[in-house]
Design a protein around this motif. Structure first.
Motif, PDB file in Angstrom:
ATOM      1  N   VAL A  90       0.985  -1.267  -0.053  1.00 19.47           N
ATOM      2  CA  VAL A  90      -0.162  -0.040   0.023  1.00 19.47           C
ATOM      3  C   VAL A  90       0.908   1.377   0.067  1.00 19.47           C
ATOM      4  CG1 VAL A  90      -1.671   1.633   1.302  1.00 19.47           C
ATOM      5  CG2 VAL A  90      -2.095  -0.997   1.336  1.00 19.47           C
ATOM      6  N   LEU A  91       0.554   1.976  -0.758  1.00 16.01           N
ATOM      7  CA  LEU A  91       1.498   3.416  -1.089  1.00 16.01           C
ATOM      8  C   LEU A  91       0.584   4.537  -1.004  1.00 16.01           C
ATOM      9  CD1 LEU A  91       3.723   2.263  -3.932  1.00 16.01           C
ATOM     10  CD2 LEU A  91       4.227   2.059  -1.599  1.00 16.01           C
ATOM     11  N   ILE A  92       1.048   5.635  -0.206  1.00 15.21           N
ATOM     12  CA  ILE A  92       0.122   6.807  -0.305  1.00 15.21           C
ATOM     13  C   ILE A  92       0.918   7.802  -0.485  1.00 15.21           C
ATOM     14  CG2 ILE A  92      -1.267   8.367   1.382  1.00 15.21           C
ATOM     15  CD1 ILE A  92      -1.753   5.366   3.096  1.00 15.21           C
ATOM     16  N   TYR A  93       0.534   8.613  -1.435  1.00 14.39           N
ATOM     17  CA  TYR A  93       1.326   9.954  -2.010  1.00 14.39           C
ATOM     18  C   TYR A  93       0.626  11.070  -1.268  1.00 14.39           C
ATOM     19  CZ  TYR A  93       3.201   6.437  -5.166  1.00 14.39           C
ATOM     20  OH  TYR A  93       3.846   5.326  -5.773  1.00 14.39           O
ATOM     21  N   LEU A  94       1.816  12.161  -1.084  1.00 14.08           N
ATOM     22  CA  LEU A  94       1.583  13.141  -0.183  1.00 14.08           C
ATOM     23  C   LEU A  94       1.923  14.441  -1.151  1.00 14.08           C
ATOM     24  CD1 LEU A  94       2.681  12.172   2.979  1.00 14.08           C
ATOM     25  CD2 LEU A  94       0.442  12.161   2.232  1.00 14.08           C
ATOM     26  N   ASN A  95       2.077  14.519  -2.364  1.00 11.73           N
ATOM     27  CA  ASN A  95       2.832  15.391  -2.954  1.00 11.73           C
ATOM     28  C   ASN A  95       1.815  16.521  -3.909  1.00 11.73           C
ATOM     29  OD1 ASN A  95       5.411  14.249  -2.901  1.00 11.73           O
ATOM     30  ND2 ASN A  95       4.422  12.764  -4.027  1.00 11.73           N
TER      31      ASN A  95
ATOM     32  N   PHE B 237      -0.955  14.218  -4.446  1.00 11.93           N
ATOM     33  CA  PHE B 237      -1.537  14.425  -3.116  1.00 11.93           C
ATOM     34  C   PHE B 237      -2.846  13.474  -3.174  1.00 11.93           C
ATOM     35  CE2 PHE B 237      -4.175  16.286   0.233  1.00 11.93           C
ATOM     36  CZ  PHE B 237      -3.140  16.245   1.239  1.00 11.93           C
ATOM     37  N   ASN B 238      -2.852  12.728  -1.986  1.00  5.09           N
ATOM     38  CA  ASN B 238      -4.274  11.917  -1.609  1.00  5.09           C
ATOM     39  C   ASN B 238      -4.461  10.693  -2.570  1.00  5.09           C
ATOM     40  OD1 ASN B 238      -6.392  11.211   0.000  1.00  5.09           O
ATOM     41  ND2 ASN B 238      -7.445  13.210   0.037  1.00  5.09           N
ATOM     42  N   LYS B 239      -3.441  10.322  -3.197  1.00  9.73           N
ATOM     43  CA  LYS B 239      -3.675   9.067  -4.050  1.00  9.73           C
ATOM     44  C   LYS B 239      -3.174   7.950  -3.259  1.00  9.73           C
ATOM     45  CE  LYS B 239      -3.252   9.417  -8.361  1.00  9.73           C
ATOM     46  NZ  LYS B 239      -2.829   9.733  -9.843  1.00  9.73           N
ATOM     47  N   MET B 240      -3.897   6.735  -3.355  1.00 11.35           N
ATOM     48  CA  MET B 240      -3.407   5.439  -2.618  1.00 11.35           C
ATOM     49  C   MET B 240      -3.433   4.354  -3.582  1.00 11.35           C
ATOM     50  SD  MET B 240      -4.812   3.631   0.847  1.00 11.35           S
ATOM     51  CE  MET B 240      -6.418   2.836  -0.156  1.00 11.35           C
ATOM     52  N   VAL B 241      -2.380   3.669  -3.728  1.00 11.47           N
ATOM     53  CA  VAL B 241      -2.197   2.503  -4.774  1.00 11.47           C
ATOM     54  C   VAL B 241      -2.196   1.213  -3.618  1.00 11.47           C
ATOM     55  CG1 VAL B 241      -0.769   1.623  -6.558  1.00 11.47           C
ATOM     56  CG2 VAL B 241      -0.920   3.943  -6.186  1.00 11.47           C
ATOM     57  N   ILE B 242      -2.694   0.244  -4.385  1.00 11.95           N
ATOM     58  CA  ILE B 242      -2.678  -1.199  -3.633  1.00 11.95           C
ATOM     59  C   ILE B 242      -2.428  -1.938  -4.600  1.00 11.95           C
ATOM     60  CG2 ILE B 242      -3.874  -2.781  -2.152  1.00 11.95           C
ATOM     61  CD1 ILE B 242      -5.958  -0.732  -1.637  1.00 11.95           C
TER      62      ILE B 242
END
Length: 283
Positions: free
Chosen positions: A151-156, A185-190
């Motif tokens: 699980v990756l969550i981006y904050l850019n 920002f506010n994108k999550m990859v599973i």
């Protein structure tokens, strides 16, 4: 601890329904099972997470990678995380989120979180940084558990396309990039973690010096997995970097043919199990 409605956006507050709606999309995604969610977290809450994200370069005991395959920073000392970042990791390691992952991925074996955040935690890549395409280590370094989910969550925020840094998903043969995911920002990859889930951002980051690519990474495990998800269980449990077909001087690949042969021997496997159970777990 804040309730999940404070962490999740209104659209995603019913994770059971989200999993039901998206399970088939996850399973059928190419080049391997994955899904991307936009604006899954409460905007104000994630703003607080971003504002508390430290400069990992300035943290003395952060991991600093500077080699051909990886130029990046990481930090997994949960006890030192700022308050809101701790809240988010607590939620992502909670029973509620584990059940969501179980339902959306369709994995039969019970999923477990990793309180040690091995390989995970806070990740940061600065200008010129890179993470060559790779597959991840497939077993927990301390426990007899199989790694199943990333699980990756981006904050850019205000991330421009010219900066690069897209997460790239590649086919098994490393011939084609099938999908690019901008780290906004506010994108999550599973995505499912197997010996065939090739991913990375293989080209140097081109952002300004005062901007960095920030993300949170969590990995989930199970006891046992389908045997077709790994190539050889006796291969060393390590990240395997791979060169893209048609690219010269790409990844530094470590094939370890002789070592992999030795790892196939029963006497070697016996001593590795002993070391993992009685020595490494006590460190």
């Amino acid at each position: 601890m804040s309730s999940k409605i404070d962490i999740l956006s209104q659209e995603f507050k019913d994770l059971n329904q989200v999993a039901l709606n998206e399970r088939e999309n996850y399973k059928n995604a190419s080049p391997y099972p994955h899904i991307v969610f936009k604006n899954i977290f409460n905007h104000n809450f994630l703003n607080d997470v971003l504002s508390q994200f430290p400069n990992l370069q300035s943290i003395q005991d952060s991991e600093k990678y500077t080699n051909q395959n990886e130029v990046k920073l990481s930090y997994n000392k949960y006890e030192n995380f700022p308050y809101n970042i701790k809240l988010l990791f607590d939620f992502l390691n909670s029973k509620t989120f584990l059940l969501f992952l179980q339902n959306i991925t369709g994995i039969k074996e019970k999923l477990l979180s990793d309180p040690y955040l091995e390989g995970g935690g806070l990740h940061e890549i600065k200008k010129g940084g890179v993470l060559k395409v790779h597959t991840d280590f497939n077993r927990h370094p301390f426990f007899n558990l199989d790694r199943r989910i990333n699980v990756l969550i981006y904050l850019n925020k205000e991330w421009e396309k010219s900066y690069g840094g897209d997460l790239e998903l590649w086919d098994k043969k490393m011939e084609r990039c099938i999908k690019k995911i901008a780290p906004i920002f506010n994108k999550m990859v599973i995505f499912s973690t197997t010996d065939f889930s090739n991913h990375g951002h293989p080209d140097p980051l081109a952002c300004p010096n005062n901007i960095s690519r920030k993300s949170l990474a969590l990995y989930y495990f199970s006891f046992g997995r389908p045997k077709e998800e790994i190539i050889n269980k006796n291969m060393k449990n390590m990240t395997l970097f791979k060169s893209r077909v048609g690219f010269s001087n790409d990844a530094n690949e470590n094939k370890e043919y002789i070592k992999n042969y030795l790892r196939s021997l029963k006497v070697y496997q016996f001593f590795k199990k002993f070391e993992k159970k009685y020595i490494r777990s006590k460190k």
